[in-house]
Enzyme design. Structure first.
Site, PDB file in Angstrom:
ATOM      1  CG  HIS A 143      -2.250   0.671   0.973  1.00  0.00           C
ATOM      2  ND1 HIS A 143      -2.404   1.725   0.093  1.00  0.00           N
ATOM      3  CD2 HIS A 143      -3.492   0.441   1.492  1.00  0.00           C
ATOM      4  CE1 HIS A 143      -3.669   2.117   0.089  1.00  0.00           C
ATOM      5  NE2 HIS A 143      -4.347   1.363   0.919  1.00  0.00           N
ATOM      6  CB  SER A 144       4.304   2.059   1.107  1.00  0.00           C
ATOM      7  OG  SER A 144       4.973   0.928   0.572  1.00  0.00           O
TER       8      SER A 144
END
Length: 464
Positions: A143-144
């Site tokens: 998700h980063s």
């Protein structure tokens, strides 16, 4: 090298063995007509293309962490670290496929490598007797690196809109017809001076909006960060995951929205609210106060497909009400109130407003200081997808299901994506905290039926 944003770093800081912070997509394909009965050969050729390709990964699949502060280009790509070819025992139902995805979704990605994996899965039985054979692609990415909108754009660029277009590149080497299409996916760099000026300009409008919150505290359409009740949804989680997924016809939601004079996302939230109410009643665990949903809102204004450009609204789901129309009106009112607030601010102002308004919840998630007190009860996210059919070497993409993250104190996440005329629901939950999560799918259908009946009655003048 590219500096990680504060939001990107937050997803890395939150990660632990029981709390992986990657998002995933499950894509179901039907074999082309001329490949029927040759499932093994067709999938084998796709696998061979990916395993033997000499084309390096494109952005963002070539990015690796450097000291947890920067992204740098990976120079040592090894396909075996990222690619899996899996054959389920035939004939595997979607249930068996989801069990496999549930296990894989609970596994951490290796931070020494670019943070993604690709799984090609064969052996899935046809949707109905006589329909084409199927295979699946499961892709997970940290998700980063991406938010939901960015991930959906990567999907659309990695596949084709033509059933006749041969695709010889792996899905991690973006299929774009022109180089500038790929360049547009990469966010532009901004100077430090410009960033500082932008941040300073947010102080007054953000402060004004925070003061306005105090003025409206207690209004029915205002949702604060201290209003979420204690619930079974907000317990500590384990590393075990359960993925439940199903497709619903989009025209059903659109028709309800038009007849009841709300927007389609309000209907989605209302259906989830009613289903959640039924689910918790069956567990004898429905709080007397209404559940609060955390609803992501995209702030992306360019064509980029990386990083996180997202904020959130809090929606009162009205689960304490047994009247579906009262729940829908409450959801519509609270969502409109939040949207009006965000429309008064630009992107930087919204991000800084959110950072302050939700600060205590962020600290709580990071530290676990107040495990029984949450700012919201669950996340419900709606990601717009492709409006035209997508293909992989002629294989039609029939459905896509977006699997997301859960954290301590937030044991369920409902993420849905639109594709063609379908809304694809995917529920990610801690299987040890929440039992029988798959029951939510039938409850969503029941609640959709209720709202359809109400909207028909209103159109016929049988209901106020």
């Amino acid at each position: 090298m590219r500096l990680l944003t504060a939001v990107d770093q937050l997803f890395l800081l939150l990660e632990s063995r029981k709390q992986p912070m990657h998002v995933g997509g499950l894509f179901l394909f039907e074999l082309p007509v001329d490949a029927q009965g040759t499932d093994d050969d067709f999938v084998y050729q796709l696998v061979q293309q990916m395993q033997t390709s000499k084309v390096p990964p494109s952005f963002p699949f070539n990015q690796v962490l450097e000291h947890l502060l920067f992204w740098k280009q990976d120079e040592n790509f090894h396909v075996e670290h990222h690619f899996r070819h899996v054959a389920l025992p035939r004939p595997a139902r979607v249930r068996e496929l989801l069990m496999y995805i549930s296990k894989e979704h609970s596994r951490l990605l290796d931070r020494a490598m670019p943070l993604w994996e690709c799984h090609v899965i064969e052996g899935i039985q046809p949707e109905t007797e006589g329909s084409p054979e199927r295979f699946a692609l499961y892709f997970k990415i940290h998700h980063s690196l991406v938010d939901g909108i960015a991930a959906m754009r990567l999907i659309q660029k990695s596949l084709s809109q033509s059933p006749n277009e041969p695709m010889t590149l792996p899905v991690w080497s973006l299929m774009a017809r022109h180089r500038n299409q790929v360049d547009a996916l990469i966010p532009s760099d901004r100077s430090a001076i410009r960033i500082i000026k932008e941040q300073l300009s947010t102080i007054k409008p953000v402060f004004t909006e925070l003061l306005d919150n105090f003025k409206h505290y207690g209004d029915e359409d205002y949702v604060g960060t201290f209003e979420a009740p204690k619930s079974i949804l907000n317990r500590r989680i384990s590393a075990s995951r359960r993925i439940a997924a199903q497709s619903y016809d989009m025209p059903r939601f659109r028709d309800i929205a038009e007849k009841l004079d709300v927007n389609m996302n309000d209907v989605v939230l209302a259906v989830c609210s009613g289903a959640m109410r039924r689910y918790l009643i069956e567990l004898d665990a429905l709080p007397s106060k209404p559940l609060i949903a955390f609803v992501p809102i995209s702030l992306r204004r360019d064509d980029s497909a990386t990083g996180n450009q997202v904020s959130f609204l809090l929606a009162n789901l009205g689960t304490h009400l047994d009247n579906p129309m009262r729940r829908l009106h409450l959801i519509h009112s609270t969502m409109n109130s939040g949207k009006r607030r965000f429309r008064r601010m630009n992107q930087a102002q919204v991000i800084n407003y959110s950072a302050i308004a939700y600060a205590w919840e962020g600290i709580n998630v990071l530290t676990g200081l107040f495990p029984k007190k949450q700012a919201f009860n669950l996340i419900i996210s709606n990601v717009p997808g492709a409006k035209k059919p997508l293909y992989w070497n002629g294989a039609l993409l029939k459905a896509l299901y977006p699997a997301s993250i859960i954290v301590d104190g937030q044991a369920m996440n409902i993420t849905l994506a639109t594709y063609l005329d379908k809304i694809e629901f995917c529920i990610t939950a801690c299987s040890k905290t929440l039992p029988h999560v798959q029951d939510m799918l039938a409850l969503i259908e029941e609640e959709l039926n209720v709202l359809e009946r109400i909207s028909e009655e209103k159109q016929l003048g049988l209901r106020e």
